[in-house]
Design an enzyme around this catalytic site. Structure first.
Site, short mmCIF file in Angstrom:
data_model
loop_
_atom_site.label_atom_id
_atom_site.label_comp_id
_atom_site.label_asym_id
_atom_site.label_seq_id
_atom_site.Cartn_x
_atom_site.Cartn_y
_atom_site.Cartn_z
N GLU A 63 1.76 -2.40 4.44
CA GLU A 63 1.34 -3.59 3.70
C GLU A 63 2.29 -4.77 3.96
OE1 GLU A 63 -1.36 -4.33 2.04
OE2 GLU A 63 -2.19 -2.37 2.48
N GLN A 113 0.19 -11.67 6.77
CA GLN A 113 0.07 -12.79 7.71
C GLN A 113 0.21 -12.36 9.17
OE1 GLN A 113 3.15 -15.15 5.47
NE2 GLN A 113 1.59 -16.74 5.56
N TYR A 120 -0.38 -8.85 -5.19
CA TYR A 120 -1.35 -8.27 -4.25
C TYR A 120 -0.79 -6.99 -3.63
CZ TYR A 120 -3.43 -7.09 0.17
OH TYR A 120 -3.97 -6.37 1.20
N ASP A 150 -6.72 -10.25 -2.07
CA ASP A 150 -6.20 -11.25 -1.14
C ASP A 150 -7.36 -12.14 -0.68
OD1 ASP A 150 -7.68 -9.58 0.48
OD2 ASP A 150 -6.09 -9.23 1.95
#
Length: 231
Positions: free
Chosen positions: A38, A43, A121, A139
């Site tokens: 994760e 990004q 998140y 997200d």
């Protein structure tokens, strides 16, 4: 809207079992592995992460090994992934886990959220995937899917929108919480993606998605207008 959310588990779980991508971090639900994946995926594209994930675990197979890792080794393992604060926080969090939790990754949401480098998140995703807790990981992918399902024109960059979606999803979470979280992510990544027209013909939610039924899917999600720059 509640009816749409209530139909998601039965639609998504069988679809995910049949169509999910085989990814290295889906081979098990070891909390350390879920956490690492994760953080790496923040990004960062899935394809870019695959090799880094495998090499990182080969070098540092346990939380203890990560906590004691040399900074130079960490930098080398992360080199090219970018956003280097992520790997620095990984080591800090590993040290916290060793000191406060006896080397065992914590299994409570609040304890996970308290670790360095972990926000709501990521904490939700880890706790649902690793421990089957009903903690949504909401997200941009999930917000996009939900906005199309419900024709919700609330800007997805508003905190209130995210909070509302988290609450609505938490209310319908099945026992297979981890699979449900990953199914939502998978749908947003492969069928209802951000940079192409949604593939509604292959969507397991097509029969009750308002965006599909009304032909409006590509109008969503909505984002707040950018503020004009002052001259």
């Amino acid at each position: 809207m509640k009816e749409i959310f209530a139909r998601l588990p039965d639609a998504l779980l069988p679809w995910y079992a049949q169509h999910r991508r085989e990814l290295p971090w889906r081979q098990d639900r070891e909390p350390y592995h879920v956490w690492l994946s994760e953080i790496m995926l923040q990004q960062t594209r899935v394809e870019a992460v695959k090799g880094y994930y495998t090499r990182f675990l080969e070098a540092l197979p346990t939380i203890e090994a990560l906590a004691n890792a040399d900074d130079e080794l960490l930098h080398k393992l992360w080199e090219g992934l970018g956003y280097y604060s992520r790997v620095r926080n990984l080591k800090k969090a590993a040290q916290v886990i060793m000191a406060r939790h006896g080397g065992q990754f914590p299994g409570e949401y609040e304890d996970v959220l308290a670790l360095p480098g972990i926000g709501p998140y990521t904490a939700g995703a880890i706790c649902s995937i690793a421990f089957d807790l009903p903690t949504p990981g909401v997200d941009g992918n999930v917000l996009r899917v939900v906005s199309r399902l419900t024709e919700d024109s609330t800007p997805i960059d508003q905190a209130a929108c995210k909070k509302r979606v988290e609450q609505a999803l938490a209310a319908v979470y099945p026992k297979a919480a981890g699979a449900f979280t990953q199914a939502l992510m998978e749908l947003g990544a492969t069928v209802c993606g951000p940079n192409w027209a949604p593939d509604c013909d292959h969507c397991p939610c097509g029969s009750f998605c308002l965006g599909h039924l009304h032909g409006t899917a590509q109008n969503f999600p909505v984002k707040s207008p950018k503020k004009q720059k002052r001259e």
